[in-house]
Design a protein around this motif. Sequence first.
Motif, PDB file in Angstrom:
ATOM      1  N   LEU A 188       0.815  -1.218   0.000  1.00 19.84           N
ATOM      2  CA  LEU A 188       0.000   0.000   0.000  1.00 19.84           C
ATOM      3  C   LEU A 188       0.848   1.268   0.000  1.00 19.84           C
TER       4      LEU A 188
ATOM      5  N   LEU B 260      -5.034   1.034  -7.031  1.00 24.40           N
ATOM      6  CA  LEU B 260      -5.592   1.069  -5.667  1.00 24.40           C
ATOM      7  C   LEU B 260      -7.116   1.220  -5.688  1.00 24.40           C
TER       8      LEU B 260
ATOM      9  N   SER C 103      -1.426   4.103  -8.547  1.00 29.52           N
ATOM     10  CA  SER C 103      -2.501   4.910  -7.950  1.00 29.52           C
ATOM     11  C   SER C 103      -3.855   4.507  -8.516  1.00 29.52           C
TER      12      SER C 103
ATOM     13  N   PRO D 161      -6.390  -4.204  -7.680  1.00 33.10           N
ATOM     14  CA  PRO D 161      -6.093  -4.190  -6.243  1.00 33.10           C
ATOM     15  C   PRO D 161      -6.090  -5.604  -5.654  1.00 33.10           C
TER      16      PRO D 161
ATOM     17  N   VAL E 132      -1.220  -3.678  -4.728  1.00 34.35           N
ATOM     18  CA  VAL E 132      -1.641  -3.602  -6.122  1.00 34.35           C
ATOM     19  C   VAL E 132      -0.772  -4.551  -6.940  1.00 34.35           C
TER      20      VAL E 132
END
Length: 594
Positions: free
Chosen positions: A113, A140, A137, A175, A185
């Motif tokens: 994360l 996620l 990004s 994710p 991810v």
Amino acid sequence: MKPSTPRRGSHRAHLTLFLGGFAGLLVLGLSLWMHVQQAAQVRSAAGMALQSVARAAAQALGSGLELSLHEAKVLAAAEDLWAQGLDRPEAGAALARHQSLREGKAWIGVADLQGRVRQATGGLLLGRDVSDRPWFSAGLKGAHVGDVHPAQLLASLLPAPADGETLRFVDFAAPIVVNGRPLGVLGIHGNWAWTARLLDQMLPPAAREAGIELLVYNRHGELIQSPGGLRSGGRDKQISPAGLQALSGQGPQVSRWADGLERLSVVLPLSNPALAETLGWQVVARQDLAQADAALAAGTRQVLTVGLLISALAAAAIGWMSGHLTEPLRQIAAVASRIEAGALALPMPQFPKGSRELDELARALDSMKRRLFGLHQAMEAQVLERTQALERANAELAHLSQTDPLTQLLNRRGLEPRLQQALVLTHRHRGALCLLLIDIDHFKRVNDLHGHTVGDRVLLALADQLRSGFRAADIVARLGGEEFLVVLTDNGTHRAQRIAQALVDSVAQRDFPEVKRVTLSIGVAGTDAVGFDAEALIHAADQALYEAKRGGRNRVACFPLPAGPVRSEAGSEATSAGPDPLPATQALDPRRDA
């Protein structure tokens, strides 16, 4: 006193000029009419060819992107692979195995994360911070496909392309969530060079000879794929985003490109609507008008040449005519007008009792009409022949898309409709059907010890044995890598288990060149135990195959499995069988490409 010039000579000259001009206009009218008719047919045939090539390319490119995104989601959703942490060696082995199943994956990795890479194929980027990368990004938040972009962190770690092009990737991410808690991810960097090979396979030899090109543009109208690479993209490949949008989905259209030339073009979005909306890519199939109309131009020149030659011969014949020809000429003109209107089969009037010159004129014009009619029919036959050749090329494309290129067995795309049809017929006749999911044991060792060429020979030998060892009514397919699937029609589970055991014994006793001994593990699942759902059948056969692997390999396992846990929630059962098989949530996906 000088004799006056005979008026007969002047009359003959005027008559020759008049009738010669009339014959020329007749030839011109017929040629223009045939040109208009053939132009529409030739342009329509060329447009159909472009439409077919563009549709096949858009479907292949969309399917490839969709398959890679699905693979990322399947890997990320394997909770028992990640439940004990992202650093497990089993997870790294699973990523490596997944990378080897299908070409085009330059890198597969997992970041926590905080964006720190915890697993990666080849150990590339381990421990690096990727939190500022768009795929992380976006991953996620959910499943993600990114636009094509030049390699950055991996640019210096991977070999440069042999053609001198920039190394470019398409990113896929999903994710990793275990028991509702996000852990990180999973990302896949797809090598964009895969697209060049894919589009090259979409063009049959006939299309290449006709000068058809396949290009791909992004939503900003920027060229992202060209037959000669991006370095070959000059003004002849530039087009505005508005121009692309205007052509998209409109069928074959004549459009003017940045170099000022007009080309016959077909623009289609990706076949998957969601990916088409997200990426905005457009697949363009185009052909220069000069090449598209080559057959028309050659035919028109031939018609004009023959017509002008016949006109000259007719004019010479008319020059020898004399007398008053008002009525015969009126008859000839009337027939010529009807021929010009489209009645090509109408014969010219004959005058056997009239003057020899008049009869020669009628015969010459009739010969000209027959030659022009013959050329018209020949051009129609040529258009029909080219259309049939394109249909044969399209049929060959359909065959290639459903056939494994190495073994010539069905691939997954070719298997799906045949399995569904077999299930429908079996259910209708209240019969039984079984699947044999076959995996070559320790096949990676064959490739590592003997090389991929020997590995391919082993796959070919096994494919030949499967092809000749089963009935014509059975279905044999290669799913990918070392996995094969056999559909046994009119067979219950017990009989299928005996057939599978016989195959295991036969292969184990066989002497393979260079490798010597190869063994198989087979999972058996039948409609009498699972039902008539294709996905459930394949999943059950995969469970049985896992049990055969877990039991020591070189054996057959049948669904339903014996009492007792097959795959524990924490994955402890999986560690007792040597190299890791896929966990339950990674059971064979029937849409996975071969």
